[in-house]
Design a protein around this motif. Sequence first.
Motif, mmCIF file in Angstrom:
data_model
loop_
_atom_site.group_PDB
_atom_site.id
_atom_site.type_symbol
_atom_site.label_atom_id
_atom_site.label_comp_id
_atom_site.label_asym_id
_atom_site.label_seq_id
_atom_site.Cartn_x
_atom_site.Cartn_y
_atom_site.Cartn_z
ATOM 1 N N LEU B 92 0.852 -1.180 0.000
ATOM 2 C CA LEU B 92 0.000 0.000 0.000
ATOM 3 C C LEU B 92 0.883 1.222 0.000
ATOM 4 O O LEU B 92 1.893 1.249 0.679
ATOM 5 C CB LEU B 92 -0.869 0.044 1.258
ATOM 6 N N PRO B 93 0.498 2.228 -0.761
ATOM 7 C CA PRO B 93 1.274 3.468 -0.721
ATOM 8 C C PRO B 93 0.984 4.273 0.535
ATOM 9 O O PRO B 93 0.322 5.289 0.496
ATOM 10 C CB PRO B 93 0.832 4.195 -1.987
ATOM 11 N N ASN B 94 1.451 3.742 1.662
ATOM 12 C CA ASN B 94 1.349 4.535 2.880
ATOM 13 C C ASN B 94 2.690 4.487 3.594
ATOM 14 O O ASN B 94 3.608 3.806 3.177
ATOM 15 C CB ASN B 94 0.210 4.025 3.780
ATOM 16 N N LYS B 95 2.798 5.158 4.693
ATOM 17 C CA LYS B 95 4.101 5.334 5.311
ATOM 18 C C LYS B 95 4.707 4.016 5.761
ATOM 19 O O LYS B 95 5.901 3.795 5.641
ATOM 20 C CB LYS B 95 3.981 6.282 6.506
ATOM 21 N N ALA B 96 3.877 3.102 6.246
ATOM 22 C CA ALA B 96 4.414 1.833 6.745
ATOM 23 C C ALA B 96 4.955 0.966 5.629
ATOM 24 O O ALA B 96 5.825 0.150 5.833
ATOM 25 C CB ALA B 96 3.322 1.090 7.507
ATOM 26 N N ALA B 97 4.430 1.140 4.439
ATOM 27 C CA ALA B 97 4.794 0.248 3.340
ATOM 28 C C ALA B 97 5.685 0.905 2.308
ATOM 29 O O ALA B 97 6.110 0.260 1.372
ATOM 30 C CB ALA B 97 3.533 -0.260 2.649
ATOM 31 N N GLY B 98 5.996 2.153 2.491
ATOM 32 C CA GLY B 98 6.671 2.923 1.446
ATOM 33 C C GLY B 98 7.847 2.234 0.802
ATOM 34 O O GLY B 98 7.957 2.186 -0.410
ATOM 35 N N ASN B 99 8.743 1.674 1.602
ATOM 36 C CA ASN B 99 9.934 1.087 1.003
ATOM 37 C C ASN B 99 9.687 -0.307 0.465
ATOM 38 O O ASN B 99 10.619 -0.961 0.025
ATOM 39 C CB ASN B 99 11.081 1.088 2.013
ATOM 40 N N LYS B 100 8.481 -0.793 0.507
ATOM 41 C CA LYS B 100 8.175 -2.078 -0.092
ATOM 42 C C LYS B 100 7.545 -1.920 -1.471
ATOM 43 O O LYS B 100 7.300 -2.905 -2.140
ATOM 44 C CB LYS B 100 7.201 -2.867 0.787
ATOM 45 N N LEU B 101 7.304 -0.682 -1.882
ATOM 46 C CA LEU B 101 6.585 -0.478 -3.138
ATOM 47 C C LEU B 101 7.506 -0.593 -4.336
ATOM 48 O O LEU B 101 7.713 0.367 -5.073
ATOM 49 C CB LEU B 101 5.871 0.864 -3.119
ATOM 50 N N THR B 102 8.048 -1.758 -4.516
ATOM 51 C CA THR B 102 8.871 -2.029 -5.688
ATOM 52 C C THR B 102 8.157 -3.026 -6.563
ATOM 53 O O THR B 102 7.667 -4.046 -6.081
ATOM 54 C CB THR B 102 10.247 -2.557 -5.262
ATOM 55 N N PHE B 103 8.112 -2.731 -7.824
ATOM 56 C CA PHE B 103 7.406 -3.565 -8.777
ATOM 57 C C PHE B 103 8.281 -4.738 -9.223
ATOM 58 O O PHE B 103 9.498 -4.673 -9.197
ATOM 59 C CB PHE B 103 7.046 -2.742 -10.008
#
Lengths: 115, 113
Positions: B92-103
């Motif tokens: 999710l594009p939120n603060k907790a997940a930010g660095n996991k948003l890799t495609f």
Amino acid sequence: DAGITQSPRHKVTETGTPVTLRCHQTENHRYMYWYRQDPGHGLRLIHYSYGVKDTDKGEVSDGYSVSRSKTEDFLLTLESATSSQTSVYFCAISEPRGSDTGELFFGEGSRLTVL
Amino acid sequence: LAKTTQPISMDSYEGQEVNITCSHNNIATNDYITWYQQFPSQGPRFIIQGYKTKVTNEVASLFIPADRKSSTLSLPRVSLSDTAVYYCLVGLPNKAAGNKLTFGGGTRVLVKP
């Protein structure tokens, strides 16, 4: 379409020179991201920001720095460009809706070539 | 990180249904699954998002089994203009997940006449 503008759209530079890419948004979205896209690697997250002066590293942050002094602008800087940083760079924005879903809106990309 | 795995490419013909499956074995409880479409020289754009079971909108359907370790994007009756690269993104594009948003690497879909 989301109001996201990336500049420059194309740039050719030489190894060792500094480069700054700019992402400007008119949506007042809190979250902004910088990705790079290379053949065979999809989109890899470089840095992201949750608000003014609030940034953090992504998966491939080495050699890059960012700044966000205003909500609408997110700058990506290559202090000393290398040929391995030749890529297409995409900026994205999002505005989370509580703890629920949210989508990324992408800019048109900036193609950088480092000779 | 919720790593995703997709087929590299798929060919189809106009009017057929295209199904693209994404594997995400280590999906977290709070993660949503989102699919994006990308045309050459453009940024990706949102297609559909879901958490479980089935989601349908005007352009696609998303099927997510109970264990949520995979998801399938279904494009009904594709046309030549559906030729693109499709990415699944887990998180999710939120603060907790930010660095996991890799495609992941995406799936290149070619629709033939």
